[in-house]
Design a protein around this motif. Structure first.
Motif, PDB file in Angstrom:
ATOM      1  N   PHE A 212      49.814  34.254  31.091  1.00 30.35           N
ATOM      2  CA  PHE A 212      50.577  34.251  32.343  1.00 30.35           C
ATOM      3  C   PHE A 212      50.796  32.823  32.837  1.00 30.35           C
ATOM      4  CE2 PHE A 212      48.571  38.631  33.244  1.00 30.35           C
ATOM      5  CZ  PHE A 212      49.615  39.271  32.600  1.00 30.35           C
ATOM      6  N   LYS A 213      49.756  32.008  32.735  1.00 32.70           N
ATOM      7  CA  LYS A 213      49.838  30.624  33.221  1.00 32.70           C
ATOM      8  C   LYS A 213      50.866  29.828  32.421  1.00 32.70           C
ATOM      9  CE  LYS A 213      46.968  26.493  33.895  1.00 32.70           C
ATOM     10  NZ  LYS A 213      45.575  25.952  33.824  1.00 32.70           N
ATOM     11  N   ASN A 214      50.836  29.984  31.112  1.00 34.01           N
ATOM     12  CA  ASN A 214      51.770  29.242  30.252  1.00 34.01           C
ATOM     13  C   ASN A 214      53.221  29.635  30.508  1.00 34.01           C
ATOM     14  OD1 ASN A 214      49.624  27.892  29.068  1.00 34.01           O
ATOM     15  ND2 ASN A 214      49.456  29.323  27.355  1.00 34.01           N
ATOM     16  N   ASN A 215      53.424  30.849  31.001  1.00 34.85           N
ATOM     17  CA  ASN A 215      54.780  31.320  31.304  1.00 34.85           C
ATOM     18  C   ASN A 215      55.132  31.143  32.781  1.00 34.85           C
ATOM     19  OD1 ASN A 215      55.352  32.173  28.648  1.00 34.85           O
ATOM     20  ND2 ASN A 215      54.287  34.115  28.978  1.00 34.85           N
ATOM     21  N   ASN A 216      54.260  30.401  33.494  1.00 35.55           N
ATOM     22  CA  ASN A 216      54.479  30.133  34.920  1.00 35.55           C
ATOM     23  C   ASN A 216      54.603  31.413  35.742  1.00 35.55           C
ATOM     24  OD1 ASN A 216      54.570  27.240  34.641  1.00 35.55           O
ATOM     25  ND2 ASN A 216      56.623  27.451  33.771  1.00 35.55           N
ATOM     26  N   ARG A 217      53.773  32.413  35.372  1.00 40.27           N
ATOM     27  CA  ARG A 217      53.832  33.696  36.078  1.00 40.27           C
ATOM     28  C   ARG A 217      52.484  34.095  36.674  1.00 40.27           C
ATOM     29  NH1 ARG A 217      54.567  38.056  33.207  1.00 40.27           N
ATOM     30  NH2 ARG A 217      54.183  37.186  31.136  1.00 40.27           N
ATOM     31  N   ILE A 218      51.553  33.170  36.779  1.00 42.28           N
ATOM     32  CA  ILE A 218      50.203  33.524  37.196  1.00 42.28           C
ATOM     33  C   ILE A 218      50.176  34.075  38.620  1.00 42.28           C
ATOM     34  CG2 ILE A 218      49.590  31.187  38.009  1.00 42.28           C
ATOM     35  CD1 ILE A 218      47.289  33.643  36.121  1.00 42.28           C
ATOM     36  N   GLU A 219      51.013  33.527  39.520  1.00 38.98           N
ATOM     37  CA  GLU A 219      50.965  33.950  40.919  1.00 38.98           C
ATOM     38  C   GLU A 219      51.462  35.377  41.112  1.00 38.98           C
ATOM     39  OE1 GLU A 219      52.812  31.267  43.586  1.00 38.98           O
ATOM     40  OE2 GLU A 219      51.506  29.569  43.061  1.00 38.98           O
ATOM     41  N   THR A 220      52.383  35.805  40.275  1.00 36.07           N
ATOM     42  CA  THR A 220      52.944  37.152  40.419  1.00 36.07           C
ATOM     43  C   THR A 220      52.313  38.160  39.469  1.00 36.07           C
ATOM     44  OG1 THR A 220      54.720  36.605  38.849  1.00 36.07           O
ATOM     45  CG2 THR A 220      55.165  36.260  41.197  1.00 36.07           C
ATOM     46  N   SER A 221      51.562  37.697  38.481  1.00 37.95           N
ATOM     47  CA  SER A 221      51.052  38.591  37.430  1.00 37.95           C
ATOM     48  C   SER A 221      49.675  39.152  37.714  1.00 37.95           C
ATOM     49  CB  SER A 221      51.031  37.864  36.086  1.00 37.95           C
ATOM     50  OG  SER A 221      52.333  37.518  35.679  1.00 37.95           O
ATOM     51  N   VAL A 222      48.873  38.468  38.540  1.00 42.63           N
ATOM     52  CA  VAL A 222      47.516  38.946  38.842  1.00 42.63           C
ATOM     53  C   VAL A 222      47.199  38.680  40.309  1.00 42.63           C
ATOM     54  CG1 VAL A 222      45.057  38.782  38.313  1.00 42.63           C
ATOM     55  CG2 VAL A 222      46.730  38.489  36.480  1.00 42.63           C
ATOM     56  N   LYS A 223      46.900  39.751  41.057  1.00 43.33           N
ATOM     57  CA  LYS A 223      46.534  39.610  42.459  1.00 43.33           C
ATOM     58  C   LYS A 223      45.027  39.751  42.675  1.00 43.33           C
ATOM     59  CE  LYS A 223      50.683  39.007  44.010  1.00 43.33           C
ATOM     60  NZ  LYS A 223      51.103  37.680  44.532  1.00 43.33           N
ATOM     61  N   CYS A 224      44.339  40.369  41.716  1.00 49.64           N
ATOM     62  CA  CYS A 224      42.890  40.531  41.833  1.00 49.64           C
ATOM     63  C   CYS A 224      42.334  40.803  40.435  1.00 49.64           C
ATOM     64  CB  CYS A 224      42.533  41.676  42.780  1.00 49.64           C
ATOM     65  SG  CYS A 224      40.771  41.772  43.211  1.00 49.64           S
ATOM     66  N   ILE A 225      41.071  40.407  40.217  1.00 48.94           N
ATOM     67  CA  ILE A 225      40.399  40.611  38.935  1.00 48.94           C
ATOM     68  C   ILE A 225      39.131  41.414  39.160  1.00 48.94           C
ATOM     69  CG2 ILE A 225      39.202  39.481  37.017  1.00 48.94           C
ATOM     70  CD1 ILE A 225      41.045  37.039  37.512  1.00 48.94           C
ATOM     71  N   ILE A 226      38.908  42.403  38.298  1.00 54.25           N
ATOM     72  CA  ILE A 226      37.661  43.171  38.284  1.00 54.25           C
ATOM     73  C   ILE A 226      37.013  42.936  36.925  1.00 54.25           C
ATOM     74  CG2 ILE A 226      36.609  45.467  38.397  1.00 54.25           C
ATOM     75  CD1 ILE A 226      39.110  46.354  39.995  1.00 54.25           C
ATOM     76  N   THR A 227      35.751  42.510  36.916  1.00 52.84           N
ATOM     77  CA  THR A 227      35.106  42.235  35.642  1.00 52.84           C
ATOM     78  C   THR A 227      33.688  42.800  35.578  1.00 52.84           C
ATOM     79  OG1 THR A 227      34.407  40.487  34.094  1.00 52.84           O
ATOM     80  CG2 THR A 227      34.289  39.961  36.439  1.00 52.84           C
ATOM     81  N   ASP A 228      33.353  43.307  34.405  1.00 58.20           N
ATOM     82  CA  ASP A 228      31.974  43.659  34.090  1.00 58.20           C
ATOM     83  C   ASP A 228      31.205  42.360  33.836  1.00 58.20           C
ATOM     84  OD1 ASP A 228      29.731  45.155  33.463  1.00 58.20           O
ATOM     85  OD2 ASP A 228      30.449  45.754  31.482  1.00 58.20           O
ATOM     86  N   ILE A 229      29.883  42.443  33.683  1.00 56.28           N
ATOM     87  CA  ILE A 229      29.092  41.279  33.277  1.00 56.28           C
ATOM     88  C   ILE A 229      28.855  41.304  31.777  1.00 56.28           C
ATOM     89  CG2 ILE A 229      26.860  40.109  33.447  1.00 56.28           C
ATOM     90  CD1 ILE A 229      26.687  41.016  36.351  1.00 56.28           C
ATOM     91  N   GLU A 230      28.242  42.374  31.277  1.00 59.21           N
ATOM     92  CA  GLU A 230      27.899  42.466  29.862  1.00 59.21           C
ATOM     93  C   GLU A 230      29.124  42.794  29.024  1.00 59.21           C
ATOM     94  OE1 GLU A 230      23.664  44.032  28.749  1.00 59.21           O
ATOM     95  OE2 GLU A 230      24.688  45.492  29.985  1.00 59.21           O
ATOM     96  N   MET A 231      29.574  41.827  28.225  1.00 63.33           N
ATOM     97  CA  MET A 231      30.715  42.058  27.337  1.00 63.33           C
ATOM     98  C   MET A 231      30.586  41.141  26.131  1.00 63.33           C
ATOM     99  SD  MET A 231      33.916  42.323  30.032  1.00 63.33           S
ATOM    100  CE  MET A 231      33.480  40.807  30.891  1.00 63.33           C
ATOM    101  N   PRO A 232      30.932  41.639  24.937  1.00 61.54           N
ATOM    102  CA  PRO A 232      30.896  40.769  23.759  1.00 61.54           C
ATOM    103  C   PRO A 232      31.946  39.669  23.849  1.00 61.54           C
ATOM    104  CG  PRO A 232      31.944  42.858  23.234  1.00 61.54           C
ATOM    105  CD  PRO A 232      31.378  42.997  24.616  1.00 61.54           C
ATOM    106  N   GLN A 233      31.705  38.581  23.133  1.00 61.20           N
ATOM    107  CA  GLN A 233      32.591  37.421  23.030  1.00 61.20           C
ATOM    108  C   GLN A 233      32.564  36.542  24.280  1.00 61.20           C
ATOM    109  OE1 GLN A 233      36.209  39.636  21.619  1.00 61.20           O
ATOM    110  NE2 GLN A 233      35.989  38.318  19.833  1.00 61.20           N
ATOM    111  N   MET A 234      32.742  37.125  25.453  1.00 59.81           N
ATOM    112  CA  MET A 234      32.628  36.350  26.697  1.00 59.81           C
ATOM    113  C   MET A 234      32.181  37.269  27.818  1.00 59.81           C
ATOM    114  SD  MET A 234      35.463  34.137  28.852  1.00 59.81           S
ATOM    115  CE  MET A 234      35.845  33.024  27.486  1.00 59.81           C
TER     116      MET A 234
END
Length: 296
Positions: A212-234
């Motif tokens: 989204f950031k590379n396409n200059n769409r970050i402000e319109t593409s995500v208004k909130c993030i919900i994340t777990d803690i335990e996840m593989p890779q990151m």
């Protein structure tokens, strides 16, 4: 055995307790463990689920004992010299898991935990290759919810919210459990939030934000993030730290929605910049926090 959680925040590392059931090796995040005690025969509970051995009472707390061998369909060969009770705390529950032996604690990176494929993701959250053997990190939340469904997401809480307006604000979700991811999506849809972007871990979510950031769409593409803690890779803490230290993204509210929310983990979440932290069963509380960030 020392089961203290890591002091660092956002390093994308964790400590895994390796244990044995039968001839197989499994793992659990040390952050879920209260203590490890030698196995003692519990008091049986009439009409209990077949995987529940009974209850015992260390330190004035009644704790349910789950026979992990039965849960995994492995022959249960009790050996009083090696069997242990791994006492856990997550989803606001204290539960002991009867295992056949404890191997040790390993400090590893989430990058070294492989995401399981569809054939085993119903019982595993990750696979670790360690010293030429495979350690399966079990999905303990699912094990408990299969035994006692009322311990899972409180979906009924959504019905109590009443009639709600449709909201198209885009919400990015990082959740490695396909079942929980689908449930969260359905619950948010019932609550009016119909524009949900699902990702399977922190790395996938971070890559989506970069897109989204590379396409200059970050402000319109995500208004909130919900994340777990335990996840593989990151994991969710490292993911949150990356977002909150990025000048173009740090304004996005991040809600940590996890079974691991306790005082220590709250401090870690605060230190990496989480805007809110909610224990995973409380889906109604999650919607209330979303309303606060999106509607107000």
């Amino acid at each position: 055995m020392n089961t203290g959680v890591l002091l660092e925040s956002g390093t994308n590392e964790l400590e895994i307790l390796e244990f044995r059931v039968g001839n197989n090796f499994y793992g659990i995040n040390v952050a879920k463990i209260r203590e490890i005690l030698p196995y003692q025969a519990p008091t049986p509970v009439p009409n209990a689920h077949p995987c529940i051995e009974g209850i015992f009472m260390p330190r004035d707390t009644i704790i349910t004992v789950i026979n992990l061998a039965k849960c995994l369909n492995i022959p249960d060969l009790k050996d009083q010299t090696t069997d242990m009770n791994v006492i856990t705390n997550f989803n606001k529950l204290n539960v002991a898991f009867h295992v056949h032996g404890v191997v040790g604690i390993h400090r590893i990176s989430w990058e070294d935990i492989n995401k399981p494929d569809e054939t085993i993701n119903s019982i595993a959250t990750g696979i670790i290759k360690f010293e030429e053997k495979l350690i399966i990190v079990l999905d303990f939340e699912k094990i408990i919810s299969d035994i006692s469904p009322e311990t899972g997401l409180k979906v009924s809480d959504i019905n109590h919210l009443g009639v709600r307006n449709r909201n198209e604000a885009p919400i990015l979700i990082a959740e490695d459990s396909p079942l929980l991811s689908k449930l969260i999506e359905e619950c948010l849809s019932k609550a009016g939030y119909t524009n949900v972007i699902l990702t399977g871990n922190g790395l996938e979510a971070w890559n989506k934000l970069q897109e989204f950031k590379n396409n200059n769409r970050i402000e319109t593409s995500v208004k909130c993030i919900i994340t777990d803690i335990e996840m593989p890779q990151m994991d969710g803490h490292h993911f949150t730290k990356l977002v909150k230290t990025d000048q173009d993204m740090k304004y996005i509210p991040i809600i940590i929605f996890s079974s691991l929310i306790n005082d220590e983990m709250k401090r870690k979440g605060d230190s990496v910049g989480a805007d809110a932290q909610i224990t995973k069963p409380e889906i109604g509380s999650l919607v209330e926090i979303l309303d606060k960030f999106i509607l107000q």
